[in-house]
Scaffold this motif. Structure first.
Motif, PDB file in Angstrom:
ATOM      1  N   ILE A 124       5.713   9.474   4.373  1.00  0.00           N
ATOM      2  CA  ILE A 124       4.871   8.923   3.307  1.00  0.00           C
ATOM      3  C   ILE A 124       5.628   7.851   2.530  1.00  0.00           C
ATOM      4  O   ILE A 124       6.794   8.031   2.178  1.00  0.00           O
ATOM      5  CB  ILE A 124       4.403  10.045   2.361  1.00  0.00           C
ATOM      6  CG1 ILE A 124       3.373  10.890   3.079  1.00  0.00           C
ATOM      7  CG2 ILE A 124       3.850   9.492   1.076  1.00  0.00           C
ATOM      8  CD1 ILE A 124       2.730  11.928   2.225  1.00  0.00           C
ATOM      9  N   ILE A 125       4.932   6.783   2.246  1.00  0.00           N
ATOM     10  CA  ILE A 125       5.508   5.678   1.469  1.00  0.00           C
ATOM     11  C   ILE A 125       5.156   5.818  -0.013  1.00  0.00           C
ATOM     12  O   ILE A 125       5.982   5.548  -0.873  1.00  0.00           O
ATOM     13  CB  ILE A 125       5.026   4.325   2.026  1.00  0.00           C
ATOM     14  CG1 ILE A 125       5.536   4.152   3.454  1.00  0.00           C
ATOM     15  CG2 ILE A 125       5.482   3.172   1.137  1.00  0.00           C
ATOM     16  CD1 ILE A 125       4.946   2.995   4.210  1.00  0.00           C
ATOM     17  N   ASP A 126       3.933   6.278  -0.300  1.00  0.00           N
ATOM     18  CA  ASP A 126       3.469   6.412  -1.683  1.00  0.00           C
ATOM     19  C   ASP A 126       4.365   7.389  -2.445  1.00  0.00           C
ATOM     20  O   ASP A 126       4.442   8.572  -2.109  1.00  0.00           O
ATOM     21  CB  ASP A 126       2.011   6.884  -1.691  1.00  0.00           C
ATOM     22  CG  ASP A 126       1.482   7.160  -3.093  1.00  0.00           C
ATOM     23  OD1 ASP A 126       1.916   6.480  -4.049  1.00  0.00           O
ATOM     24  OD2 ASP A 126       0.629   8.063  -3.232  1.00  0.00           O
ATOM     25  N   GLY A 127       5.054   6.906  -3.478  1.00  0.00           N
ATOM     26  CA  GLY A 127       6.021   7.700  -4.229  1.00  0.00           C
ATOM     27  C   GLY A 127       5.432   8.918  -4.908  1.00  0.00           C
ATOM     28  O   GLY A 127       6.030   9.990  -4.897  1.00  0.00           O
ATOM     29  N   ALA A 128       4.240   8.777  -5.506  1.00  0.00           N
ATOM     30  CA  ALA A 128       3.625   9.907  -6.214  1.00  0.00           C
ATOM     31  C   ALA A 128       3.238  11.021  -5.237  1.00  0.00           C
ATOM     32  O   ALA A 128       3.453  12.204  -5.510  1.00  0.00           O
ATOM     33  CB  ALA A 128       2.402   9.438  -7.002  1.00  0.00           C
ATOM     34  N   ALA A 129       2.669  10.638  -4.101  1.00  0.00           N
ATOM     35  CA  ALA A 129       2.287  11.631  -3.093  1.00  0.00           C
ATOM     36  C   ALA A 129       3.524  12.312  -2.521  1.00  0.00           C
ATOM     37  O   ALA A 129       3.548  13.533  -2.340  1.00  0.00           O
ATOM     38  CB  ALA A 129       1.478  10.972  -1.983  1.00  0.00           C
TER      39      ALA A 129
END
Length: 177
Positions: A36-41
């Motif tokens: 995953i790239i999205d930091g929050a996820a």
């Protein structure tokens, strides 16, 4: 609750299957977080992943203590070649080594990268690139080794159940053999 000479007891069976399910969830969440790239996820997945790692550690220590102080393993299934018994022991020992190594490298990764403070909410910084920290290498290698051990272990159990039909798998399930 305790094992007999022919069958594992309910405590051992419960710890075994609960550990298996949690380790599969742990592997899935770890590989998912890595992709995953999205930091929050990624942060949410890693919060789950870190907490699950601690649960697996506690369960592994409980299992070791259970075998050391409260129970004994059933006798080996009769008629198996010595190399199979040796391979089974080696796989079980490797499971413990890899689990403990994964916990140690995971904790090390959280500490040296500062991600532990981020995941616990102490800071609102962004997650670091874990590839920049040395514990990432054994953690990733351990995950892949765990997958291999899992496949080998499950494959051996299925082989005993479907081909040898020696009741080995039934020994690690609830109820009468």
């Amino acid at each position: 609750m305790k094992s007999t000479s022919a069958k594992y007891g309910t405590v051992a069976i419960t710890i075994h299957w609960l550990s298996a399910l949690l380790i599969l969830a742990q592997l899935g969440s770890g590989f998912w977080a890595a992709s995953i790239i999205d930091g929050a996820a990624k942060e949410e997945i890693l919060k789950f992943h870190a907490a699950l790692g601690i649960v697996i550690l506690v369960l592994t220590i409980a299992r070791l203590l259970w075998w050391k102080f409260a129970d004994r393993k059933p006798d080996p299934v009769a008629g198996g070649p010595a190399w199979q018994m040796l391979a089974a022991k080696a796989v079980h020992v490797l499971f413990y080594i890899v689990i403990l190594g994964m916990v140690a490298s995971g904790i090390g990764l959280m500490v040296v990268s500062g991600a532990g403070a981020i995941l616990s909410g102490e800071t609102d910084a962004m997650l670091p690139d874990f590839g920049n920290y040395a514990p990432r290498i054994p953690h990733g290698m351990g995950a892949r080794l765990m997958v291999g051990l899992f496949v080998f272990h499950a494959g051996a159990a299925i082989y005993h159940h479907l081909v040898k039909k020696d009741g080995l798998l039934a020994r690690m399930w609830y109820g009468a053999s």
